[in-house]
Write a protein that holds these residues in place. Sequence first.
Motif, PDB file in Angstrom:
ATOM      1  N   LYS B 129      21.484 -21.585   3.753  1.00 15.18           N
ATOM      2  CA  LYS B 129      22.048 -21.856   5.145  1.00 15.18           C
ATOM      3  C   LYS B 129      23.495 -21.115   4.893  1.00 15.18           C
ATOM      4  O   LYS B 129      23.892 -20.399   5.931  1.00 15.18           O
ATOM      5  CB  LYS B 129      22.640 -23.078   5.481  1.00 15.18           C
ATOM      6  CG  LYS B 129      23.103 -23.812   6.596  1.00 15.18           C
ATOM      7  CD  LYS B 129      23.233 -25.153   6.871  1.00 15.18           C
ATOM      8  CE  LYS B 129      23.966 -25.331   7.850  1.00 15.18           C
ATOM      9  NZ  LYS B 129      24.358 -26.754   8.308  1.00 15.18           N
ATOM     10  N   ARG B 155      22.326 -28.975  11.554  1.00 12.07           N
ATOM     11  CA  ARG B 155      21.041 -28.775  10.850  1.00 12.07           C
ATOM     12  C   ARG B 155      21.189 -28.749   9.294  1.00 12.07           C
ATOM     13  O   ARG B 155      21.714 -27.733   8.786  1.00 12.07           O
ATOM     14  CB  ARG B 155      20.216 -27.697  11.465  1.00 12.07           C
ATOM     15  CG  ARG B 155      18.951 -27.499  10.971  1.00 12.07           C
ATOM     16  CD  ARG B 155      18.256 -26.255  11.645  1.00 12.07           C
ATOM     17  NE  ARG B 155      16.786 -26.138  11.082  1.00 12.07           N
ATOM     18  CZ  ARG B 155      15.876 -25.369  11.734  1.00 12.07           C
ATOM     19  NH1 ARG B 155      16.248 -24.379  12.467  1.00 12.07           N
ATOM     20  NH2 ARG B 155      14.639 -25.299  11.023  1.00 12.07           N
ATOM     21  N   THR B 184      35.156 -22.434  11.283  1.00 13.30           N
ATOM     22  CA  THR B 184      34.429 -21.773  12.217  1.00 13.30           C
ATOM     23  C   THR B 184      33.007 -22.661  12.446  1.00 13.30           C
ATOM     24  O   THR B 184      32.752 -22.729  13.665  1.00 13.30           O
ATOM     25  CB  THR B 184      33.747 -20.553  11.940  1.00 13.30           C
ATOM     26  OG1 THR B 184      33.027 -20.668  10.503  1.00 13.30           O
ATOM     27  CG2 THR B 184      34.702 -19.319  12.071  1.00 13.30           C
ATOM     28  N   TYR B 185      32.641 -23.368  11.331  1.00 11.06           N
ATOM     29  CA  TYR B 185      31.597 -24.287  11.412  1.00 11.06           C
ATOM     30  C   TYR B 185      31.434 -25.661  12.089  1.00 11.06           C
ATOM     31  O   TYR B 185      31.971 -26.314  11.139  1.00 11.06           O
ATOM     32  CB  TYR B 185      30.507 -24.062  10.081  1.00 11.06           C
ATOM     33  CG  TYR B 185      29.262 -24.739  10.571  1.00 11.06           C
ATOM     34  CD1 TYR B 185      28.152 -24.044  11.256  1.00 11.06           C
ATOM     35  CD2 TYR B 185      28.855 -26.016   9.687  1.00 11.06           C
ATOM     36  CE1 TYR B 185      27.144 -24.549  11.405  1.00 11.06           C
ATOM     37  CE2 TYR B 185      27.816 -26.474   9.772  1.00 11.06           C
ATOM     38  CZ  TYR B 185      26.763 -25.656  10.515  1.00 11.06           C
ATOM     39  OH  TYR B 185      25.621 -26.387  10.822  1.00 11.06           O
ATOM     40  N   ASP B 308      20.073 -27.770  16.554  1.00  9.24           N
ATOM     41  CA  ASP B 308      20.432 -26.366  16.323  1.00  9.24           C
ATOM     42  C   ASP B 308      20.013 -25.419  17.453  1.00  9.24           C
ATOM     43  O   ASP B 308      18.738 -25.316  18.010  1.00  9.24           O
ATOM     44  CB  ASP B 308      19.368 -25.814  15.273  1.00  9.24           C
ATOM     45  CG  ASP B 308      19.405 -24.187  14.783  1.00  9.24           C
ATOM     46  OD1 ASP B 308      20.235 -23.631  15.247  1.00  9.24           O
ATOM     47  OD2 ASP B 308      18.682 -23.937  13.708  1.00  9.24           O
ATOM     48  N   PRO B 309      20.909 -25.000  18.154  1.00  9.20           N
ATOM     49  CA  PRO B 309      20.810 -24.154  19.323  1.00  9.20           C
ATOM     50  C   PRO B 309      19.842 -23.152  19.288  1.00  9.20           C
ATOM     51  O   PRO B 309      19.052 -22.690  20.333  1.00  9.20           O
ATOM     52  CB  PRO B 309      22.360 -23.682  19.721  1.00  9.20           C
ATOM     53  CG  PRO B 309      23.039 -24.256  18.944  1.00  9.20           C
ATOM     54  CD  PRO B 309      22.332 -24.760  17.842  1.00  9.20           C
ATOM     55  N   SER B 310      19.711 -22.568  18.137  1.00 16.45           N
ATOM     56  CA  SER B 310      18.703 -21.137  18.042  1.00 16.45           C
ATOM     57  C   SER B 310      17.126 -21.810  18.020  1.00 16.45           C
ATOM     58  O   SER B 310      16.361 -21.055  17.937  1.00 16.45           O
ATOM     59  CB  SER B 310      19.084 -20.497  16.390  1.00 16.45           C
ATOM     60  OG  SER B 310      18.649 -21.319  15.476  1.00 16.45           O
ATOM     61  N   ILE B 312      16.148 -23.657  20.293  1.00 17.38           N
ATOM     62  CA  ILE B 312      15.909 -24.106  21.744  1.00 17.38           C
ATOM     63  C   ILE B 312      15.403 -22.659  22.431  1.00 17.38           C
ATOM     64  O   ILE B 312      16.120 -21.832  22.348  1.00 17.38           O
ATOM     65  CB  ILE B 312      16.937 -24.631  22.416  1.00 17.38           C
ATOM     66  CG1 ILE B 312      17.065 -26.134  21.914  1.00 17.38           C
ATOM     67  CG2 ILE B 312      16.674 -24.772  23.932  1.00 17.38           C
ATOM     68  CD1 ILE B 312      18.339 -26.996  22.518  1.00 17.38           C
ATOM     69  N   ASN B 313      14.343 -22.766  23.058  1.00 16.30           N
ATOM     70  CA  ASN B 313      13.770 -21.458  23.685  1.00 16.30           C
ATOM     71  C   ASN B 313      13.571 -20.510  22.363  1.00 16.30           C
ATOM     72  O   ASN B 313      13.550 -19.377  22.964  1.00 16.30           O
ATOM     73  CB  ASN B 313      14.795 -21.087  24.477  1.00 16.30           C
ATOM     74  CG  ASN B 313      14.705 -21.831  25.905  1.00 16.30           C
ATOM     75  OD1 ASN B 313      13.850 -22.642  26.016  1.00 16.30           O
ATOM     76  ND2 ASN B 313      15.827 -22.083  26.479  1.00 16.30           N
ATOM     77  N   LYS B 314      13.102 -20.831  21.272  1.00 18.85           N
ATOM     78  CA  LYS B 314      12.665 -19.585  20.418  1.00 18.85           C
ATOM     79  C   LYS B 314      11.434 -19.339  20.488  1.00 18.85           C
ATOM     80  O   LYS B 314      11.089 -18.187  20.910  1.00 18.85           O
ATOM     81  CB  LYS B 314      13.020 -20.202  18.893  1.00 18.85           C
ATOM     82  CG  LYS B 314      12.842 -19.205  18.012  1.00 18.85           C
ATOM     83  CD  LYS B 314      13.050 -19.711  16.407  1.00 18.85           C
ATOM     84  CE  LYS B 314      12.362 -20.760  15.871  1.00 18.85           C
ATOM     85  NZ  LYS B 314      12.556 -21.010  14.596  1.00 18.85           N
ATOM     86  N   ASN B 315      10.391 -20.482  20.479  1.00 17.24           N
ATOM     87  CA  ASN B 315       8.849 -20.086  20.613  1.00 17.24           C
ATOM     88  C   ASN B 315       8.577 -20.464  22.069  1.00 17.24           C
ATOM     89  O   ASN B 315       7.776 -19.889  22.479  1.00 17.24           O
ATOM     90  CB  ASN B 315       8.307 -20.812  19.571  1.00 17.24           C
ATOM     91  CG  ASN B 315       8.826 -20.587  18.208  1.00 17.24           C
ATOM     92  OD1 ASN B 315       9.044 -19.421  17.832  1.00 17.24           O
ATOM     93  ND2 ASN B 315       8.509 -21.532  17.358  1.00 17.24           N
ATOM     94  N   VAL B 316       9.095 -21.469  22.715  1.00 20.68           N
ATOM     95  CA  VAL B 316       8.694 -22.105  23.816  1.00 20.68           C
ATOM     96  C   VAL B 316       9.701 -22.244  24.818  1.00 20.68           C
ATOM     97  O   VAL B 316      10.757 -22.824  24.372  1.00 20.68           O
ATOM     98  CB  VAL B 316       7.820 -23.514  23.644  1.00 20.68           C
ATOM     99  CG1 VAL B 316       7.576 -24.006  24.778  1.00 20.68           C
ATOM    100  CG2 VAL B 316       6.568 -23.302  22.520  1.00 20.68           C
ATOM    101  N   ALA B 317       9.612 -21.766  25.732  1.00 21.11           N
ATOM    102  CA  ALA B 317      10.893 -21.857  26.977  1.00 21.11           C
ATOM    103  C   ALA B 317      10.622 -23.426  27.325  1.00 21.11           C
ATOM    104  O   ALA B 317       9.787 -23.757  27.732  1.00 21.11           O
ATOM    105  CB  ALA B 317      10.366 -20.924  28.056  1.00 21.11           C
TER     106      ALA B 317
END
Lengths: 170, 587
Positions: B129, B155, B184-185, B308-310, B312-317
């Motif tokens: 990470k 995450r 930042t995190y 983890d926002p990344s 969401i909508n990565k593979n499936v909308a």
Amino acid sequence: MVNNDTIEKHTIAVLVDNEPGVLARVIGLFSGRGYNIESLTVAEVNNADHLSRITLVTSGTRMVVEQIKAQLDRLVPVHRVKDLTDEGPSVERELALVKVAGRGEQRIEALRLADIFKAKVVDATLTSFIFELTGTPAEVDDFVGLMAQLGLVEASRTGVVAMSKGPGGF
Amino acid sequence: MPEQKLTGAQIVIKALKDQGVDIIFGYPGGAVLPIYDALFQQNDLRHILVRHEQAAVHAAEGYARSTGKVGVVLVTSGPGATNAVTGLLDALCDSIPIVCLCGQVPTHLIGNDAFQEADTTGITRPCTKHNYLVKDVNNLARTLHEAFYVARSGRPGPVVVDLPKDVQFADGTYVPPVEVKHKTYRPQVKPDIARIEEAVELIAQAKRPIFYTGGGVVNSGPIAAKLLTQFVKMTGFPITSTLMGLGAYPASEPHWLGMLGMHGTYEANLAMYHCDVMINIGARFDDRVTGKLSEFAPGSKKIHIDIDPSSINKNVAVDVPIVGDCAHALEDMIRIWKARQKRADQGALADWWNQIRKWQARNCLNYSRTESVIKPQYALERLRESLRGKDFYIATEVGQHQMWAAQFLPFEAPNRWLTSGGLGTMGYGLPAAIGAQIAHPEAICVDVAGEASILMNIQELGTAVQFRAPVKVFILNNQYMGMVRQWQELLHGSRYSQSYSEALPDFVKLAESWHCAGLRATKVGEVDDVIAEMLSINDRPVVVDIAVDPKENCFPMIPGGKAHNHILLGPEDNVSEATPEDGMVLV
């Protein structure tokens, strides 16, 4: 939910901690996940807080571009990710150094075109010039394209730096 | 607080103690000797000496997964760090919080190709990470505290801290872990209420709903699992889970459909295919789960809760994306559901359940029972019966036995199921079981294994013996790399290229050579006795070698590149015909 296959070009600004390895993290993310980088520039912009600003130009479907921004944002040293293409009008500039060698009429024509493009002569010999040109990437493309017919030796470009218009900041 | 000068090694020990660490898994070497020396001079931190650095990380994963705490690893430079890499990536894929301290050559030698030098931060950058190289002893304490914060926040994931040897010797200032305000995190844990309201309205209108939950619920903590159970009961909806999410919802509850995905149940996969509202909580639409993306739950509206926002909508909308911690999101959902006095559409739900009961009636986990040979499913059924009501943890290796364990062993609570889901690392199970056993000395910790996987980290029997971790290694021995053999049979014309393990050891003698107990069952009638004996031995590890049917395949199975409704139930369904050519290239 927007989900089409149109390829979009986006200019993204990323504010990061200027610490060892941060650029490798960003570049590794793009290569590891198979995203495109068309141009990438980076330099420290805030000396006191050791912040660097990365400007990158990338392309992909809307879903991929959103994914790129989310992936960038989750890197630990990243402060903020801003999609300049999405967030209203922005200014994009690139600086180029362009070396041309030649004599006679060719040389005069190169100078004339440089004048039209507002390029500066930063080095001159009897047989060569180095022009410094600032402009949009398209303007730089045009200038380099013209110089190719007038004795272009080499060109060096910084890649795009960009900023949104208006009073708002990062 | 008065300024306190400590050596770097002492700072490491103090920081670990202040972070609440009690167990470290590690292996010494030249570049970490100062830390091992500091460890020797204290009694609060217990060090578990593994036999291979990969196993140190897996053991820390087992510890972390079974306790909810951060697992800590200590390894030396060069080969110590590179051996740990597989474990680090495993933890990244399954979102397990790990802090891995690596020795490094002294700062003035970095980049000189010194003895046992590796570019550890370079190598581990895509496998962690985050990672750090500490070059100044005065940054050491702060960096360590930050590493723990990053590992467990948002995450969760593995964090490497690379420690040059001169920094371990140098004197520096210690700072305690005051509430870390990371520059930042700061992951978002509280979801956007407007989105939650949108989700509640969608859920209330659903006719054919399904909960699809994942490891995020387990990572969110026991409260998330409780809230999930509460919400499922309130709505009366069916629920399925990914491999990583097993246990977050009790398997004995009537709404439970079993695991979904490539080897998930018929009812779970068909319910996913035909649902009209999908409520994804802490799962990531992994390819093992979705099958063919273009035909994934085609008529459904999708709600997705993920920290983890990344994801969401990565593979499936999805239609309603919700960024936040599962427990917070569930709490808000339940509150709004109650406040608005929502009630599921009972008529539609009754029809939906009728349909699901029909799918369940297919009895998809059925297998042909025989008296002549032990079926692996039978061995697991008997293990299930003997563990009923007991305090147990199950780890697995990777392959057929792992899928059978997921299908046949029921989990009533989270944090009880330790498996390598994302990376699929053979050799994970034994060290993970040891990590869980160290954390829970009184519990029964079983590694359900295959004879091929177990050999990838068999050396850890030594660790288990030395540290009195009486783990049970339950080998379903079919003499093949079973899942490889299954794919070769079904998709490559039964050409068993290199999947048969010749020259297997005698596992009973192997166990005995390490002073473990070794047991064997070769007949159906011996299985119960062997399991009873295994469970009765608590003073040393037990290795159980169960000779199972070498040709048994794992069903149900969704062939690569196919949608959920193309699920195959058994050998009578022809897999090679069912697999499209573009599906063949998928792993």
